[in-house]
Design a protein around this motif. Structure first.
Motif, PDB file in Angstrom:
ATOM      1  N   UNK A   1     -21.878 -13.101  -7.560  1.00  0.00           N
ATOM      2  CA  UNK A   1     -20.487 -13.039  -7.111  1.00  0.00           C
ATOM      3  C   UNK A   1     -19.701 -11.983  -7.857  1.00  0.00           C
ATOM      4  N   UNK A   2     -19.945 -11.883  -9.171  1.00  0.00           N
ATOM      5  CA  UNK A   2     -19.283 -10.881 -10.000  1.00  0.00           C
ATOM      6  C   UNK A   2     -19.642  -9.471  -9.540  1.00  0.00           C
ATOM      7  N   UNK A   3     -20.921  -9.223  -9.287  1.00  0.00           N
ATOM      8  CA  UNK A   3     -21.385  -7.883  -8.901  1.00  0.00           C
ATOM      9  C   UNK A   3     -20.825  -7.475  -7.540  1.00  0.00           C
ATOM     10  N   UNK A   4     -20.850  -8.405  -6.586  1.00  0.00           N
ATOM     11  CA  UNK A   4     -20.344  -8.070  -5.247  1.00  0.00           C
ATOM     12  C   UNK A   4     -18.848  -7.809  -5.293  1.00  0.00           C
ATOM     13  N   UNK A   5     -18.108  -8.642  -6.011  1.00  0.00           N
ATOM     14  CA  UNK A   5     -16.661  -8.455  -6.090  1.00  0.00           C
ATOM     15  C   UNK A   5     -16.317  -7.134  -6.774  1.00  0.00           C
ATOM     16  N   UNK A   6     -17.051  -6.790  -7.826  1.00  0.00           N
ATOM     17  CA  UNK A   6     -16.809  -5.524  -8.512  1.00  0.00           C
ATOM     18  C   UNK A   6     -17.108  -4.346  -7.597  1.00  0.00           C
ATOM     19  N   UNK A   7     -18.208  -4.438  -6.876  1.00  0.00           N
ATOM     20  CA  UNK A   7     -18.589  -3.347  -5.978  1.00  0.00           C
ATOM     21  C   UNK A   7     -17.555  -3.169  -4.862  1.00  0.00           C
ATOM     22  N   UNK A   8     -17.153  -4.249  -4.229  1.00  0.00           N
ATOM     23  CA  UNK A   8     -16.170  -4.155  -3.143  1.00  0.00           C
ATOM     24  C   UNK A   8     -14.831  -3.676  -3.695  1.00  0.00           C
ATOM     25  N   UNK A   9     -14.472  -4.114  -4.887  1.00  0.00           N
ATOM     26  CA  UNK A   9     -13.233  -3.644  -5.502  1.00  0.00           C
ATOM     27  C   UNK A   9     -13.271  -2.154  -5.776  1.00  0.00           C
ATOM     28  N   UNK A  10     -14.412  -1.657  -6.231  1.00  0.00           N
ATOM     29  CA  UNK A  10     -14.540  -0.220  -6.471  1.00  0.00           C
ATOM     30  C   UNK A  10     -14.487   0.569  -5.165  1.00  0.00           C
ATOM     31  N   UNK A  11     -15.014  -0.007  -4.102  1.00  0.00           N
ATOM     32  CA  UNK A  11     -14.899   0.646  -2.794  1.00  0.00           C
ATOM     33  C   UNK A  11     -13.432   0.740  -2.373  1.00  0.00           C
ATOM     34  N   UNK A  12     -12.661  -0.310  -2.681  1.00  0.00           N
ATOM     35  CA  UNK A  12     -11.220  -0.272  -2.377  1.00  0.00           C
ATOM     36  C   UNK A  12     -10.550   0.842  -3.167  1.00  0.00           C
ATOM     37  N   UNK A  13     -10.916   0.984  -4.442  1.00  0.00           N
ATOM     38  CA  UNK A  13     -10.351   2.053  -5.266  1.00  0.00           C
ATOM     39  C   UNK A  13     -10.755   3.426  -4.730  1.00  0.00           C
ATOM     40  N   UNK A  14     -12.005   3.540  -4.289  1.00  0.00           N
ATOM     41  CA  UNK A  14     -12.463   4.815  -3.737  1.00  0.00           C
ATOM     42  C   UNK A  14     -11.694   5.171  -2.474  1.00  0.00           C
ATOM     43  N   UNK A  15     -11.403   4.178  -1.647  1.00  0.00           N
ATOM     44  CA  UNK A  15     -10.630   4.440  -0.425  1.00  0.00           C
ATOM     45  C   UNK A  15      -9.251   4.978  -0.764  1.00  0.00           C
ATOM     46  N   UNK A  16      -8.617   4.441  -1.795  1.00  0.00           N
ATOM     47  CA  UNK A  16      -7.295   4.940  -2.194  1.00  0.00           C
ATOM     48  C   UNK A  16      -7.388   6.360  -2.739  1.00  0.00           C
ATOM     49  N   UNK A  17      -8.407   6.635  -3.527  1.00  0.00           N
ATOM     50  CA  UNK A  17      -8.563   7.984  -4.070  1.00  0.00           C
ATOM     51  C   UNK A  17      -8.791   9.007  -2.962  1.00  0.00           C
ATOM     52  N   UNK A  18      -9.578   8.622  -1.963  1.00  0.00           N
ATOM     53  CA  UNK A  18      -9.797   9.531  -0.833  1.00  0.00           C
ATOM     54  C   UNK A  18      -8.513   9.739  -0.040  1.00  0.00           C
ATOM     55  N   UNK A  19      -7.690   8.685   0.075  1.00  0.00           N
ATOM     56  CA  UNK A  19      -6.425   8.800   0.806  1.00  0.00           C
ATOM     57  C   UNK A  19      -5.519   9.829   0.148  1.00  0.00           C
ATOM     58  N   UNK A  20      -5.554   9.927  -1.174  1.00  0.00           N
ATOM     59  CA  UNK A  20      -4.715  10.887  -1.868  1.00  0.00           C
ATOM     60  C   UNK A  20      -5.158  12.326  -1.595  1.00  0.00           C
ATOM     61  N   UNK A  21      -6.413  12.515  -1.260  1.00  0.00           N
ATOM     62  CA  UNK A  21      -6.935  13.866  -1.014  1.00  0.00           C
ATOM     63  C   UNK A  21      -6.791  14.289   0.441  1.00  0.00           C
ATOM     64  N   UNK A  22      -6.188  13.406   1.247  1.00  0.00           N
ATOM     65  CA  UNK A  22      -5.881  13.718   2.644  1.00  0.00           C
ATOM     66  C   UNK A  22      -7.128  14.085   3.432  1.00  0.00           C
ATOM     67  N   UNK A  23      -8.192  13.356   3.245  1.00  0.00           N
ATOM     68  CA  UNK A  23      -9.404  13.564   4.032  1.00  0.00           C
ATOM     69  C   UNK A  23      -9.151  13.063   5.446  1.00  0.00           C
ATOM     70  N   UNK A  24     -10.012  13.406   6.416  1.00  0.00           N
ATOM     71  CA  UNK A  24      -9.814  12.892   7.780  1.00  0.00           C
ATOM     72  C   UNK A  24      -9.738  11.360   7.800  1.00  0.00           C
ATOM     73  N   UNK A  25      -8.754  10.873   8.545  1.00  0.00           N
ATOM     74  CA  UNK A  25      -8.548   9.425   8.622  1.00  0.00           C
ATOM     75  C   UNK A  25      -7.881   8.854   7.401  1.00  0.00           C
ATOM     76  N   UNK A  26      -7.199   9.717   6.615  1.00  0.00           N
ATOM     77  CA  UNK A  26      -6.609   9.263   5.353  1.00  0.00           C
ATOM     78  C   UNK A  26      -5.511   8.221   5.566  1.00  0.00           C
ATOM     79  N   UNK A  27      -4.821   8.288   6.719  1.00  0.00           N
ATOM     80  CA  UNK A  27      -3.728   7.348   6.948  1.00  0.00           C
ATOM     81  C   UNK A  27      -4.225   5.900   7.011  1.00  0.00           C
ATOM     82  N   UNK A  28      -5.436   5.712   7.475  1.00  0.00           N
ATOM     83  CA  UNK A  28      -5.973   4.350   7.597  1.00  0.00           C
ATOM     84  C   UNK A  28      -6.600   3.853   6.301  1.00  0.00           C
ATOM     85  N   UNK A  29      -6.862   4.756   5.372  1.00  0.00           N
ATOM     86  CA  UNK A  29      -7.581   4.360   4.163  1.00  0.00           C
ATOM     87  C   UNK A  29      -6.808   3.373   3.287  1.00  0.00           C
ATOM     88  N   UNK A  30      -5.474   3.503   3.127  1.00  0.00           N
ATOM     89  CA  UNK A  30      -4.773   2.468   2.343  1.00  0.00           C
ATOM     90  C   UNK A  30      -4.931   1.072   2.937  1.00  0.00           C
TER      91      UNK A  30
END
Length: 876
Positions: A445-474
């Protein structure tokens, strides 16, 4: 609001600055657009806490219920939720509370006539039932009290989530969606799932902590001088025990806020004084109830002294993981994503250095305080508790959530801070590896939650770089954050419920066994002419659920005098004396005027996923009235000490010899773990065996084994009948046991029923001719010329006052633990009334606090009017 507060911006909110107070400039059209934008911005700011609170409440409700659904616990499954005190205390108390609110109880807010032969109910009310949420039980039918308790528990959790979400936005502006998720993380911490959900009264402290922090914020800016003390008073009334801990935590938050803000020493001192005034007035408003509880605690059955045992720091680390449960270590889980965010605070350069340093130091010090005995005692008001030792853990969970919010309110922490937080979390997870509290679900449970949380952080970082589809990333990032946080919490709730059913004691759900017993008790009820004792139905505090008036009673406030008296008469107990049990014995039935005794024979062993079913029967016997007259009893020369034999003690209280005189008991020990007791008695007499700390079986020659379970100091075995004396008069009782044989000198008593019948007949002839019982009063008419002492079959606990005839009421006298009223031959009646100790003084303090509150409101209102008048004069 004071004039100073009106003029000053909100120093605690970085987004609220003096620059925002400048009037708009430019042409009319520009000013209009600016005004509209300002109005929309202000409206959004005011609506954000509402949105966050509602979202947190809904999310907490869904996650909590999903955990129960996956665990299969009632009402979303078939397994019982009645773990330890939830089934033995809180469920029965709510059943009784519903009965009392609907006007069907034998007692009132002062006295519970059903339990313990008459107990102080106001103290129990303040301990278990004084939360406003508990009033909701009246909206549920009598057979749905368990559902009512589940709804109340869920509502308390959702209220705590909403309160924390609102607090976070008050401490610092930020995305309300994130505040809602963190509010849920606080409300569904490991402490809630492992402790609070099974001790619902503690959940009021969970709600109180963020509310009291809000009160501190108001005090810091001299706002809401009346509402603040009212919230403090409500928190301390709902559950003063956890409110005390929440107050300490809120005081710490206030100090941090005062010394991390750019304020003058004068304003800091003013904030402290405002807070101190509000807390003192609020506690004063709650004093009428708090002082009653305090007084009742002083006379409660003392539990053995507990020495605090610090937990291993590896266990602290392990309890940060999901799906862990233990009563000996602090339940620190707040969700891995929230924990990562909290641990980024010391490294997050976007947060002011002073704020980072002070908050980080505070978190470390509070964590240390949980595991150091002097501060442990401070958290628990000077007494180390029995059972769960880390009851203040919810405060540390709240501080961790606040730290997570401060680090992320302005956006996702930078990669160095985020990386440092992840490294710390991984290190803590590794430190907890191999600990006993870790479950097979914990690290996955710890590993999955950490991994999914890091994916959420990655989505926000990509949104800041204005990649395609950035508006939906937040939106994707938020969804992943909710999934990681909520999913891990659901798993934790599921495994906690499953592990508790395996590792701790539990009670079955309410079912036909209790409902059939309730109907039978109602049909036989003859109160107050005599008592109807339901016996030992599956569960605890049975009389509160099924009715009747018996000895069974389980409370943290069980009076020491009552518990000690029953123990000396042969009654058993659990919980080190605070859970007294019923005793099936004709002599004690006569002493306590138990005319009807119910019997419940289970049809099958209790199962976690089955409702109990039983065959209900009853026996009725002639007993004296509730008030008897002992003409030869002079209290000045009455026995003041108990005998070593429970059989002799029963005879002393009854006032007649009904057992055979103690004969020599011969012990034979042919082998380890077995013994035979031999004595002589009157043929046909009933044989009773008494061994308070005996564990094993006792078998009368030719009879069936009778089980005994005594484990002093926690459990005291009850006296039980083992058979009838044979025609030879020789009594042989075979014992089969484990360990050492520890028996009192007179462990066998032979009751001659004809002697008991004669004693009952005599007490009935000279006893009260009429007994009347009110909510917290008792009166009786006596035969003319009665002398000696009137003995009332009610434990003489603190608070009883009695009088004979028209005499002045004085503190009730006692005869071997029962209420006693001296008679002079002239009085033809007695009357007694009960008032919980501490109520008068507490009421006086409460009135004084109310006057102070009114004066405070008047003074602030007057100051505002003066300030408004000066402002109008300046404009003119």
């Amino acid at each position: 609001m004071s004039p100073a507060a009106k003029a000053a911006p909100d120093q605690g909110n970085p987004a609220s600055t003096a620059g925002e107070q400048r009037p708009p400039t430019g042409d009319g059209r520009t000013r209009g657009l600016q005004g509209a934008g300002a109005w929309l911005l202000a409206r959004a700011r005011h609506s954000a806490p509402v949105h966050a609170g509602l979202a947190a409440a809904v999310l907490a409700c869904v996650v909590f219920c999903l955990g129960g659904l996956l665990a299969g616990t009632y009402p979303l499954g078939s397994h019982t939720r009645n773990i330890v005190d939830l089934g033995n205390q809180y469920l029965p108390y709510h059943a009784y509370w519903r009965t009392m609110l609907l006007g069907h109880a034998d007692g009132d807010l002062f006295v519970n006539w059903n339990s313990g032969f008459g107990s102080n109910f106001l103290g129990d009310f303040g301990t278990y039932l004084s939360s406003p949420f508990d009033l909701l039980v009246v909206f549920f039918p009598a057979d749905k009290v368990e559902l009512a308790l589940y709804v109340i528990t869920t509502l308390k959790i959702t209220a705590a989530a909403a309160a924390m979400a609102v607090l976070l936005l008050r401490l610092r502006r930020g995305p309300w969606q994130v505040a809602a998720v963190l509010g849920t993380a606080y409300a569904l911490s490991g402490w809630t799932l492992d402790n609070g959900a099974t001790v619902p009264m503690w959940l009021d402290g969970l709600i109180a902590f963020p509310l009291l922090c809000l009160v501190g914020e108001w005090a810091r800016t001299a706002r809401r001088p009346v509402l603040g003390p009212l919230i403090v008073g409500l928190a301390w009334t709902a559950n003063f025990y956890t409110a005390y801990m929440a107050t300490i935590g809120a005081a710490l938050v206030l100090l941090i806020r005062l010394f991390t803000a750019d304020e003058t020493a004068r304003r800091r001192l003013a904030g402290l004084l405002h807070a101190a005034r509000g807390v003192l007035i609020g506690i004063g408003l709650a004093t009428p109830l708090v002082l009653v509880i305090f007084k009742a605690t002083k006379v409660a059955d003392p539990t053995p002294l507990v020495h605090f045992q610090p937990a291993a720091w590896q266990d602290f680390a392990a309890r940060l993981l999901p799906a862990t449960t233990s009563t000996a270590t602090p339940a620190l889980f707040i969700g891995t994503p929230a924990l990562v965010l909290a641990l980024t605070l010391p490294f997050n350069r976007a947060v002011a250095a002073r704020t980072r340093a002070v908050w980080s130091a505070a978190l470390v010090l509070v964590a240390l305080s949980l595991n150091w005995e002097p501060t442990h005692l401070i958290w628990h008001a000077g007494a180390s508790p029995n059972g769960i030792p880390f009851r203040q853990t919810f405060v540390l969970c709240g501080l961790l959530v606040i730290a997570a919010w401060l680090s992320t309110a302005d956006g996702l922490p930078a990669l160095p801070a985020l990386g440092a937080g992840v490294v710390l979390v991984l290190a803590l997870g590794a430190a907890g590896h191999g600990r006993e509290v870790v479950d097979r679900w914990s690290y996955p449970g710890f590993a999955v939650a950490l991994l999914v949380g890091l994916l959420a952080a990655a989505a926000l970082l990509l949104a800041k770089r204005r990649v395609p589809g950035a508006r939906a990333l937040p939106v994707v990032a938020l969804a992943l954050f909710v999934l990681a946080q909520g999913g891990e919490t659901v798993v934790t709730g599921m495994r906690t419920a499953e592990l508790q059913l395996k590792e701790v004691s539990w009670s079955p759900r309410l079912g036909p066994a209790q409902y059939d017993m309730a109907k039978a008790v109602a049909a036989k009820d003859d109160w107050p002419r005599s008592r109807t004792d339901p016996g030992n139905v599956p569960g605890g505090n049975d009389e509160m659920v099924v009715g009747g008036q018996g000895a069974e009673y389980y409370s943290s406030l069980t009076a020491d005098d009552m518990s000690w008296m029953l123990s000396e008469l042969g009654f058993g107990y659990y919980a080190k004396g605070r859970h007294t049990m019923s005793l099936d014995n004709p002599v004690t039935d006569a002493i306590f005027s138990i005319g009807t005794r119910m019997h419940s024979q289970p049809l099958a062993p209790p199962q976690t996923d089955q409702v109990p079913r039983a065959v209900t029967t009853s026996t009725t016997s002639a007993v004296p009235p509730l008030v008897t007259v002992r003409s030869g009893l002079d209290l000045a020369h009455a026995p003041q000490r108990w005998d070593a034999s429970a059989f002799v003690n029963q005879e002393m209280v009854l006032g007649a010899r009904v057992y055979d005189p103690a004969a020599r008991i011969v012990r034979a020990n042919p082998a380890k773990g077995a013994a035979v007791l031999t004595t002589t008695c009157t043929p046909g007499a009933q044989v009773y065996f008494w061994g308070p700390q005996y564990t094993g079986t006792a078998t009368l020659d030719g009879g069936r084994p009778v089980a005994f379970d005594g484990h002093l100091p926690a459990v005291r075995g009850s006296m039980q009948a083992v058979g009838t004396v044979p025609a030879s008069g020789t009594v042989k009782v075979a014992l089969s046991f484990f360990g050492h044989l520890r028996l009192p000198q007179q462990s066998i008593g032979c009751l001659v029923r004809s002697r008991l019948d004669a004693a009952v007949k005599q007490l009935t002839a000279t006893g009260a001719t009429d007994v009347r019982v009110g909510g917290h009063t008792l009166s009786a008419d006596l035969p003319a010329g009665s002398t000696g002492t009137a003995v009332v079959a009610v434990p003489r606990i603190s608070g009883w006052r009695c009088s004979a005839g028209d005499g002045h009421a004085t503190s009730a006298r006692t005869y071997l633990g029962l209420i006693a009223v001296p008679l002079d031959g002239k009085a033809t009646s007695i009357s007694c009334s009960f008032q919980p100790p501490g109520l008068t003084l507490g009421g006086a303090v409460g009135v004084a606090a109310l006057i102070c509150l009114i004066a405070t409101g008047w003074w602030y209102r007057r100051a505002e009017r003066r300030a408004d008048a000066r402002a109008e004069a300046a404009v003119a």
